[in-house]
Design a protein around this motif. Structure first.
Motif, PDB file in Angstrom:
ATOM      1  N   TYR A 292     -11.697   5.884  -5.548  1.00  0.00           N
ATOM      2  CA  TYR A 292     -11.736   4.736  -4.652  1.00  0.00           C
ATOM      3  C   TYR A 292     -12.043   3.469  -5.441  1.00  0.00           C
ATOM      4  CZ  TYR A 292     -12.254   8.651  -1.447  1.00  0.00           C
ATOM      5  OH  TYR A 292     -12.069   9.825  -0.788  1.00  0.00           O
TER       6      TYR A 292
ATOM      7  N   SER B 214       0.805  -1.212   0.000  1.00  0.00           N
ATOM      8  CA  SER B 214       0.000   0.000   0.000  1.00  0.00           C
ATOM      9  C   SER B 214       0.838   1.261   0.000  1.00  0.00           C
ATOM     10  CB  SER B 214      -0.924   0.001   1.215  1.00  0.00           C
ATOM     11  OG  SER B 214      -0.134  -0.012   2.390  1.00  0.00           O
TER      12      SER B 214
ATOM     13  N   GLY C 202     -10.770  -0.940   4.477  1.00  0.00           N
ATOM     14  CA  GLY C 202     -10.472  -2.004   3.525  1.00  0.00           C
ATOM     15  C   GLY C 202     -10.469  -1.562   2.078  1.00  0.00           C
ATOM     16  N   ARG C 203     -11.065  -0.421   1.790  1.00  0.00           N
ATOM     17  CA  ARG C 203     -11.066   0.070   0.404  1.00  0.00           C
ATOM     18  C   ARG C 203      -9.716   0.684   0.065  1.00  0.00           C
ATOM     19  NH1 ARG C 203     -15.582   4.082  -1.052  1.00  0.00           N
ATOM     20  NH2 ARG C 203     -14.825   5.104   0.854  1.00  0.00           N
ATOM     21  N   TRP C 204      -9.470   0.807  -1.245  1.00  0.00           N
ATOM     22  CA  TRP C 204      -8.236   1.422  -1.721  1.00  0.00           C
ATOM     23  C   TRP C 204      -8.542   2.827  -2.219  1.00  0.00           C
ATOM     24  CZ3 TRP C 204      -3.226  -0.594  -1.782  1.00  0.00           C
ATOM     25  CH2 TRP C 204      -3.127  -1.912  -1.322  1.00  0.00           C
TER      26      TRP C 204
ATOM     27  N   THR D   3     -12.357  -1.201  -4.842  1.00  0.00           N
ATOM     28  CA  THR D   3     -12.302  -2.345  -3.924  1.00  0.00           C
ATOM     29  C   THR D   3     -10.930  -3.007  -3.940  1.00  0.00           C
ATOM     30  OG1 THR D   3     -13.195  -3.735  -5.689  1.00  0.00           O
ATOM     31  CG2 THR D   3     -14.768  -2.788  -4.134  1.00  0.00           C
ATOM     32  N   THR D   4     -10.168  -2.781  -5.019  1.00  0.00           N
ATOM     33  CA  THR D   4      -8.809  -3.330  -5.111  1.00  0.00           C
ATOM     34  C   THR D   4      -7.852  -2.208  -5.478  1.00  0.00           C
ATOM     35  OG1 THR D   4      -9.025  -3.865  -7.470  1.00  0.00           O
ATOM     36  CG2 THR D   4      -9.716  -5.554  -5.893  1.00  0.00           C
ATOM     37  N   ARG D   5      -6.560  -2.479  -5.256  1.00  0.00           N
ATOM     38  CA  ARG D   5      -5.542  -1.491  -5.611  1.00  0.00           C
ATOM     39  C   ARG D   5      -5.539  -1.235  -7.108  1.00  0.00           C
ATOM     40  NH1 ARG D   5      -0.205  -0.826  -7.176  1.00  0.00           N
ATOM     41  NH2 ARG D   5       0.953   0.744  -5.949  1.00  0.00           N
TER      42      ARG D   5
ATOM     43  N   TYR E 106      -3.109   3.899  -1.689  1.00  0.00           N
ATOM     44  CA  TYR E 106      -2.950   3.276  -0.381  1.00  0.00           C
ATOM     45  C   TYR E 106      -4.275   2.681   0.053  1.00  0.00           C
ATOM     46  CZ  TYR E 106      -4.799   7.879   0.832  1.00  0.00           C
ATOM     47  OH  TYR E 106      -5.556   9.019   0.875  1.00  0.00           O
ATOM     48  N   GLN E 107      -4.215   1.806   1.027  1.00  0.00           N
ATOM     49  CA  GLN E 107      -5.402   1.124   1.530  1.00  0.00           C
ATOM     50  C   GLN E 107      -5.921   1.842   2.769  1.00  0.00           C
ATOM     51  OE1 GLN E 107      -4.866  -3.029   2.445  1.00  0.00           O
ATOM     52  NE2 GLN E 107      -7.001  -3.493   1.966  1.00  0.00           N
ATOM     53  N   ARG E 108      -7.227   2.052   2.788  1.00  0.00           N
ATOM     54  CA  ARG E 108      -7.858   2.729   3.905  1.00  0.00           C
ATOM     55  C   ARG E 108      -8.150   1.749   5.042  1.00  0.00           C
ATOM     56  NH1 ARG E 108     -11.150   7.270   2.558  1.00  0.00           N
ATOM     57  NH2 ARG E 108     -12.828   6.306   3.779  1.00  0.00           N
TER      58      ARG E 108
END
Length: 435
Positions: A48, A10, A27-29, A50-52, A22-24
């Motif tokens: 935003y 991240s 859990g979201r990116w 759900t994945t990087r 980066y990852q919040r």
């Protein structure tokens, strides 16, 4: 002894200008970076996923758009700024030129003057509804300054408002353009929801048209006899093709031996390219239709006539393989076809109608002959059968009345019909006469 921290996925180091990913905690990116904004400024945007990979793709797309010189709109900006961006950077790539021209006129004439100064993020359904209600009751002659530009004012400037208001159909069109723009703002995550979708404008009444009756259609075809575009008139009334589809036909689209025609393109005049050939109106409009024997005969005679015109034109003939052309072989301008059509109507002694009403005449006559709606839908190239059913609802109502009258006739006492008992020798009534 201090050891360097391991670089987590991240917190990967990215090149300068590429932004950060980066990852919040939830859990979201999240991806953030600087892009070009309206007013030749730069601002930091956040996207935003759900994945990087998803978050990075969204940020890369925005940065790429910014690098092409297109400012990324901001929800903090005005509705007018976003509408301008939407027309110039989005709609222009997805709409036909003529449709984009109509959208631009709608935005500049109604949307920006009415809602352009409001903040995009603060626009509410109440704002849209209030503006539409005001637009519905306002005299456009006064609001747009039409009367002030006249040499001799005859409306508001002389104290006598003409009350020239927008039709319900125009209001619905303006509302649909706003909905399309805001829907794209939702997809770009500029606003959380499309507030225009929460506003109901009502369903406008379908535009009334006056199709030709069977007798009038015969009069029209008789008047077109001997005209160089007689085959076009025959084809228009027998198949219901649109004006652009008729003018866009090429000889390669016709199979006169099999008696079919492939509808693949349409001819239109645009402001930049002039007369140009475009794909059909919708994917459903691209179709293959059967041609009646009368049209086949007319088309064969038309081809012979075209060959004679080609020989007479000599080197000035411009070959482009269109079925219907000018005497010099050039495509026919839709406006010129309308003039020819009006002349033929006058020659036949008929009332003035639009050329598109020939298409309505075809569908109406077919319905009155008992042809199923799905067959007419395929012939006309409608995307959905609901379109066919809605446009020709008045014809279906008349057919329903005929059917009810037929049933009532069947249920009557035989003594009331003939005045004597039915001996069973007469055949039953099976259909109502076509009016």
């Amino acid at each position: 002894m201090a050891t360097p921290r391991d670089t987590s996925p991240s917190r990967r180091v990215r090149a300068n200008g590429d932004g950060t990913v980066y990852q919040r905690k939830d859990g979201r990116w999240e991806a953030a970076g600087y892009v070009l904004a309206p007013g030749n400024t730069r601002r930091r945007v956040r996207v935003y996923g759900t994945t990087r990979k998803e978050a990075l793709a969204k940020l890369t797309e925005k940065i790429a758009t910014s690098n092409r010189g297109l400012p990324v709109p901001s929800a903090q900006g005005s509705v007018g700024a976003y509408l301008t961006y939407w027309l110039d950077a989005v709609a222009v790539h997805h709409l036909r030129e003529n449709t984009h021209t109509r959208y631009t006129a709608c935005v500049n004439r109604y949307l920006i003057p009415g809602l352009g100064k409001k903040k995009l993020a603060k626009l509410s359904a109440k704002d849209v509804r209030t503006w539409l209600n005001q637009l519905r009751t306002t005299c456009q002659c006064c609001t747009r300054g039409i009367d002030a530009r006249r040499d001799q004012p005859r409306c508001c400037a002389v104290g006598s408002c003409c009350s020239k208001r927008l039709s319900p159909l125009t209001l619905t069109y303006i509302h649909s353009v706003l909905k399309s723009a805001l829907e794209h703002a939702v997809r770009e995550e500029e606003i959380p929801r499309n507030v225009a979708r929460n506003v109901r404008t009502g369903t406008p009444r379908p535009r009334r048209f006056e199709p030709l009756t069977a007798d009038e259609a015969r009069q029209f075809l008789t008047a077109a006899q001997g005209h160089r575009l007689h085959a076009l008139c025959e084809l228009a009334l027998h198949t219901g093709l649109r004006k652009g589809e008729l003018l866009g036909l090429r000889w390669e689209d016709l199979d006169l031996d099999a008696g079919t025609a492939a509808i693949r393109r349409t001819l239109q005049r645009t402001s930049t390219a002039g007369l140009t050939t475009l794909p059909t109106k919708t994917r459903a409009s691209e179709r293959r239709i059967a041609l009646p024997a009368r049209c086949l005969q007319s088309l064969k005679l038309h081809r012979e006539q075209q060959e004679q015109e080609r020989e007479a034109a000599g080197t000035t003939w411009q070959h482009d393989a269109h079925v219907f052309t000018t005497p010099q072989g050039r495509p026919i301008d839709p406006t010129n076809l309308t003039r020819t059509f009006t002349t033929l109507l006058r020659k036949a002694g008929l009332r003035r109608i639009r050329f598109h009403d020939l298409r309505h005449s075809t569908a109406t006559l077919l319905l009155e002959q008992g042809v199923e709606l799905v067959v007419i839908k395929e012939l006309l190239g409608h995307a959905h059968i609901g379109v066919t059913a809605t446009v020709y609802a008045h014809v279906r109502l008349r057919l329903q009345r005929d059917a009810i009258d037929l049933l009532g006739h069947t249920l009557r006492n035989p003594d009331e019909i003939s005045g004597k008992p039915d001996d069973g020798d007469e055949p039953p009534l099976v259909g109502a006469a076509v009016r």
